[in-house]
Scaffold this motif. Structure first.
Motif, PDB file in Angstrom:
ATOM      1  N   VAL A  68      -7.070   4.576   3.571  1.00  0.00           N
ATOM      2  CA  VAL A  68      -7.250   4.606   2.115  1.00  0.00           C
ATOM      3  C   VAL A  68      -8.701   4.934   1.761  1.00  0.00           C
ATOM      4  O   VAL A  68      -8.975   5.749   0.866  1.00  0.00           O
ATOM      5  CB  VAL A  68      -6.832   3.260   1.489  1.00  0.00           C
ATOM      6  N   GLU A  78      -2.467  -0.049  -3.898  1.00  0.00           N
ATOM      7  CA  GLU A  78      -3.242   0.138  -2.673  1.00  0.00           C
ATOM      8  C   GLU A  78      -4.369  -0.884  -2.589  1.00  0.00           C
ATOM      9  O   GLU A  78      -4.641  -1.431  -1.513  1.00  0.00           O
ATOM     10  CB  GLU A  78      -3.797   1.564  -2.626  1.00  0.00           C
ATOM     11  N   MET A  80       0.824  -1.209   0.000  1.00  0.00           N
ATOM     12  CA  MET A  80       0.000   0.000   0.000  1.00  0.00           C
ATOM     13  C   MET A  80       0.856   1.257   0.000  1.00  0.00           C
ATOM     14  O   MET A  80       0.445   2.307  -0.493  1.00  0.00           O
ATOM     15  CB  MET A  80      -0.923   0.000   1.215  1.00  0.00           C
TER      16      MET A  80
END
Length: 298
Positions: free
Chosen positions: A265, A280, A139
């Motif tokens: 996120v 991600e 990520m």
């Protein structure tokens, strides 16, 4: 479902809210001022929680011990030092490398839990922990930049790993402090530990700011309309972390707590209108898979 699982998820969510609020303060306060707002507004609220719990039938003061105070002091100082190291990373050109390596905190916590508290994790839990760490690294976008191998020898990587280890020490300190209190259930133990730790951190940072950043304390007080919410969400998040630490091995708690990155996120997508990358998305899948495995094992 074991109680520590929903408590940890709630703590991670509250911590994510705190980060979002602190982001809005960054333009008005210094980095240390934003950090101080977390403690100075959280400490009184923590004592209110303690007072409310002590008013309940059958709930008594858990009783302080020298071991609890020592563990709490170590955890409090470690958290401040680790935060300062992370702030140091922001001034380095390859700070992203350091931030990524700071996420090895979960592995460090597992190692320190075994060494200090004699609480080793199982083989299956190690697999889950490493899967979540891989997801966090993905990520971060570090592998895609080709910095994973070369960056390991950089100053940023060293600082990042050091911050992860010291953050892990803070988690161990908090669990050790809570478990070392003389009596009480997990909630009163967690609340008292949190109140003591945040008060100690508030005093330490107030002294530091008074000498190094004159006037910053006044600006923190002046920003109370937002800073108070930082304190509230920070207190709720910390109470969740401390409660989970009291109930379960800190390594398991920190591994499950990686779900915070998923919340981060999602917040960037839905609140800050930022686009999610493939890395991600893949990282979220790995983190979620590791968490599911950890829950099943736990």
């Amino acid at each position: 479902m074991d109680l520590w699982i929903p408590i940890t998820i709630a703590a991670a969510f509250a911590q994510n809210l705190r980060f979002m609020l602190q982001k809005t303060l960054k333009g008005r306060l210094s980095t240390l001022g934003v950090t101080f707002s977390r403690f100075v507004y959280a400490a009184p609220l923590a004592w209110v929680v303690v007072a409310g719990l002590l008013m309940q039938p059958g709930v008594d003061w858990p009783g302080l011990t020298p071991r609890a105070l020592a563990f709490g002091a170590v955890g409090a100082v470690a958290q401040i030092v680790a935060t300062a190291l992370v702030v140091t990373l922001f001034s380095l050109r390859n700070f992203a490398v350091g931030i990524a390596f700071s996420k090895t905190e979960t592995v460090m916590t597992a190692l320190l839990s075994a060494a200090i508290l004699a609480e080793p994790v199982t083989g299956g839990a190690w697999v889950a922990i490493l899967v979540t760490v891989a997801g966090v690294l993905l990520m971060s976008g570090l592998p895609s930049r080709g910095n994973l191998t070369g960056g390991m020898l950089s100053r940023a990587a060293g600082i990042g790993i050091a911050s992860g280890a010291i953050f892990a020490m803070a988690s161990i300190g908090y669990r050790g402090a809570s478990l070392s209190l003389a009596q009480g259930d997990f909630l009163i133990r967690a609340a008292v530990t949190l109140a003591l730790v945040t008060t100690f951190q508030t005093v330490l940072m107030a002294v530091w700011l008074a000498f190094r950043e004159p006037g910053e304390i006044g600006r923190v007080i002046g920003a109370w309309r937002i800073a108070a919410w930082v304190g509230l969400t920070g207190m709720l998040g910390s109470l969740g972390w401390f409660s989970a630490f009291t109930l379960m091995n800190a390594a398991y708690v920190k591994a499950l707590g990686q779900i915070e990155l998923v919340f981060t996120v999602l917040a960037s997508v839905f609140f800050f209108r930022e686009r999610i990358t493939r890395a991600e998305a893949a990282g979220i899948v790995l983190v979620a898979g590791g968490i599911i495995l950890l829950v099943l094992i736990g």
